[in-house]
Design a protein around this motif. Structure first.
Motif, short mmCIF file in Angstrom:
data_model
loop_
_atom_site.label_atom_id
_atom_site.label_comp_id
_atom_site.label_asym_id
_atom_site.label_seq_id
_atom_site.Cartn_x
_atom_site.Cartn_y
_atom_site.Cartn_z
N ASN A 285 0.83 -1.21 0.00
CA ASN A 285 0.00 0.00 0.00
C ASN A 285 0.87 1.26 0.00
O ASN A 285 0.60 2.23 -0.72
N THR A 286 1.91 1.23 0.84
CA THR A 286 2.81 2.38 0.92
C THR A 286 3.56 2.59 -0.38
O THR A 286 3.66 3.72 -0.89
N LEU A 287 4.07 1.50 -0.95
CA LEU A 287 4.82 1.61 -2.21
C LEU A 287 3.93 2.08 -3.35
O LEU A 287 4.36 2.86 -4.21
N ALA A 288 2.68 1.61 -3.36
CA ALA A 288 1.74 2.05 -4.41
C ALA A 288 1.41 3.52 -4.26
O ALA A 288 1.26 4.24 -5.26
N THR A 289 1.31 3.99 -3.01
CA THR A 289 0.97 5.39 -2.77
C THR A 289 2.06 6.32 -3.30
O THR A 289 1.76 7.38 -3.87
N VAL A 290 3.33 5.94 -3.13
CA VAL A 290 4.44 6.79 -3.58
C VAL A 290 4.83 6.51 -5.02
O VAL A 290 5.76 7.11 -5.55
N GLY A 291 4.12 5.56 -5.67
CA GLY A 291 4.38 5.28 -7.07
C GLY A 291 5.53 4.33 -7.34
O GLY A 291 5.96 4.20 -8.49
N ALA A 292 6.01 3.64 -6.31
CA ALA A 292 7.13 2.71 -6.49
C ALA A 292 6.70 1.42 -7.18
O ALA A 292 7.52 0.75 -7.82
N VAL A 293 5.43 1.05 -7.04
CA VAL A 293 4.89 -0.13 -7.72
C VAL A 293 3.58 0.27 -8.37
O VAL A 293 2.89 1.18 -7.89
N PRO A 294 3.21 -0.38 -9.48
CA PRO A 294 1.93 -0.05 -10.13
C PRO A 294 0.75 -0.50 -9.29
O PRO A 294 0.62 -1.68 -8.98
N GLU A 295 -0.09 0.43 -8.91
CA GLU A 295 -1.19 0.14 -7.98
C GLU A 295 -2.18 -0.87 -8.53
O GLU A 295 -2.74 -1.68 -7.79
N ASP A 296 -2.43 -0.85 -9.85
CA ASP A 296 -3.45 -1.72 -10.44
C ASP A 296 -2.87 -2.97 -11.09
O ASP A 296 -3.59 -3.70 -11.77
N ALA A 297 -1.59 -3.25 -10.88
CA ALA A 297 -0.99 -4.46 -11.43
C ALA A 297 -1.59 -5.69 -10.75
O ALA A 297 -1.87 -5.68 -9.55
N THR A 298 -1.76 -6.76 -11.53
CA THR A 298 -2.41 -7.96 -11.00
C THR A 298 -1.66 -8.52 -9.81
O THR A 298 -2.27 -8.90 -8.79
N TRP A 299 -0.32 -8.58 -9.89
CA TRP A 299 0.44 -9.17 -8.79
C TRP A 299 0.37 -8.31 -7.53
O TRP A 299 0.34 -8.83 -6.41
N VAL A 300 0.28 -6.99 -7.69
CA VAL A 300 0.15 -6.10 -6.53
C VAL A 300 -1.21 -6.28 -5.88
O VAL A 300 -1.34 -6.42 -4.66
N VAL A 301 -2.25 -6.29 -6.70
CA VAL A 301 -3.61 -6.46 -6.18
C VAL A 301 -3.75 -7.81 -5.46
O VAL A 301 -4.36 -7.91 -4.39
#
Length: 487
Positions: A285-301
């Motif tokens: 969640n933190t990494l997605a917020t700062v843009g370090a990982v793609p928030e809507d990527a399947t592996w992240v979700v």
């Protein structure tokens, strides 16, 4: 749903709130009416007295009940099943033995408290408390004395971490509203929270445990006065309170050969599994917020999904069934074992939901708004006013998280206008957390959760849990206020 505007002034609303709490205590403590029924009755009467529209009253009641159960029921149910498995397979005993061997018998409550502080970092209060409860019961039965000596340090540790330290929703939400640095807030929360726990929970438990002799209840398959099982010894209580013999609580395999207790590392791994999964969710969640990982990527979700607290507990339970039960019980016995763990907690879940219903009615009535408008005009220092407002909201509507977020929203303009340093902003968040923790009473679902799990009546819960929560809130505030003066 949108809350209706209050139709009464501040004074009538406050008098109704005081009268509602007094009536609830009267029904439960003097007339001996079941808490579940009493909470529903007082919720209805309070809604009518405060002028909530009749057409919306039932929706308000159901919203409060349903939203509380949505947060609590899954966690408590899955946690109780996991706790039952740890209890009957000897896992709780193994962990207790290891903790005590490292800390010693005299420091057993300290060991339980430290373990709870560690597990309480990412795990919500309800889930963590229920998971560690069988371990607390096992240690209390082994060494004797009041259950309060062992349970309060654990409960207090989870309460402190839940109120003061991210990633729990209260401090995270309040920190965001006030523009606090989350990393600094974690450090400040730990600096304030650990000594607060030691003073308000651990030392208090030693004092109150000598004055109230609370026996161990039979929630996880053993009666209060039964001795702790010896290796290979069968446990005959099925957890239903009927005293009937059940094959599923025996720590032997179907053939009758003694089953070896799980290894210490296995038990620790099971307790750490939900922690790791939840931390994974928080980190992503933190990494997605700062843009370090793609928030809507399947592996992240997908990874964030398995780190949600209910899903993490579900995964942990399924792993525990395979690891702990597969060599000890048949499939039918595992089903019966998990089923038997739910009976004792049904009353707890319903009472907890009814407590949330009561809190929702108090909130919808406009009592919180009336309180904050009155207190905002007092001219107190920001850190003091934040504590007082949060405390009044906590007393009025019960939810610590609601009190935290509402107070943060109210004081955010003042904090921004004052040009406070990042450290001072973090200390204001802790002050709000202290006010939202103190004076837990009958409109707080946590009050009923702890009281019923520990087998306490309302008066005993007020003397123990309420006092401890108040000490946590006040001491945490005093430490934060003191730091704001010297740093």
């Amino acid at each position: 749903m949108d809350q209706p505007a209050p139709t009464l002034g501040t004074t009538p609303l406050l008098l109704i709130a005081v009268g509602a709490v007094a009536l609830l205590l009267l029904l439960i403590m003097w007339l001996r009416l079941h808490a579940f029924v009493a909470l529903i009755l007082v919720s209805v009467l309070t809604g009518v007295a405060t002028g909530l529209p009749v057409a919306e009253l039932v929706d308000t009641l159901l919203d409060g009940f349903g939203s509380t159960l949505a947060e609590v029921a899954l966690l408590v149910g899955l946690g109780a099943m996991l706790g039952k498995l740890l209890e009957v397979t000897g896992g709780a005993q193994v962990l207790a033995d290891s903790l005590i061997s490292r800390f010693g018998e005299r420091r057993a409550p300290l060991a339980l408290g430290i373990a709870s502080l560690l597990f309480g970092f990412p795990i919500f209060f309800d889930a963590g408390f229920v998971i560690l409860l069988p371990i607390v019961f096992t240690v209390a039965r082994r060494f004797g004395g009041s259950l309060l000596l062992y349970a309060l340090p654990a409960a207090g540790a989870f309460a402190v971490m839940h109120a003061f330290v991210p990633p729990h929703p209260g401090p995270v939400g309040a920190g965001n509203l006030l523009g606090a640095d989350v990393g600094l807030l974690v450090i400040v929360g730990l600096v304030v929270g650990i000594p607060t726990w030691f003073l308000a929970s651990y030392l208090f438990s030693r004092w109150i445990g000598k004055r109230i002799d609370l026996p161990v209840p039979a929630l996880f398959g053993r009666y209060a006065n039964d001795p702790a099982p010896q290796p290979g010894e069968n446990d005959e209580d099925d957890g239903s309170g009927s005293g009937s013999t059940s094959t599923v609580t025996e720590t032997t395999v179907t053939t009758g050969a003694p089953a070896r207790a799980p290894a210490f590392g296995t038990v620790v791994a099971l307790l750490l599994l939900p922690l790791v999964l939840i931390l994974l969710n928080t980190g992503l969640n933190t990494l997605a917020t700062v843009g370090a990982v793609p928030e809507d990527a399947t592996w992240v979700v997908s990874l964030r999904l398995i780190g949600e607290t209910p899903i993490a507990l579900l995964i942990t339970l399924l792993v525990a069934v395979v690891v702990l039960a597969r060599e000890r019980f048949s499939r039918d016995e595992v089903e019966e074992l998990l089923n038997s763990s739910l009976g004792p907690i049904c009353s707890i879940i319903l009472i907890t939901g009814a407590g949330g219903m009561f809190g929702e009615v108090l909130q919808a009535s406009g009592i919180g708004t009336a309180l904050t408008e009155s207190l905002s005009a007092l001219g107190l220092p920001i850190i003091v006013a934040a504590f007082v407002i949060a405390l009044c909201l906590r007393v009025a509507q019960g939810s610590a998280t609601v009190a935290l977020l509402t107070t943060a929203a109210l004081v955010a303009p003042a904090v921004a206008a004052a040009g406070m340093s990042p450290l001072d902003v973090a200390l204001v968040v802790i002050s709000i957390a202290g006010g939202s923790t103190a004076l837990s009473h009958v409109n707080d679902s946590g009050f009923w959760l702890v009281g019923r799990f520990l087998g306490m009546d309302v008066w005993t819960t007020l003397r123990t849990w309420t006092v401890m929560e108040t000490l946590i809130g006040v001491i945490g505030f005093l430490i934060a206020a003191g730091l704001s003066l010297v740093v």
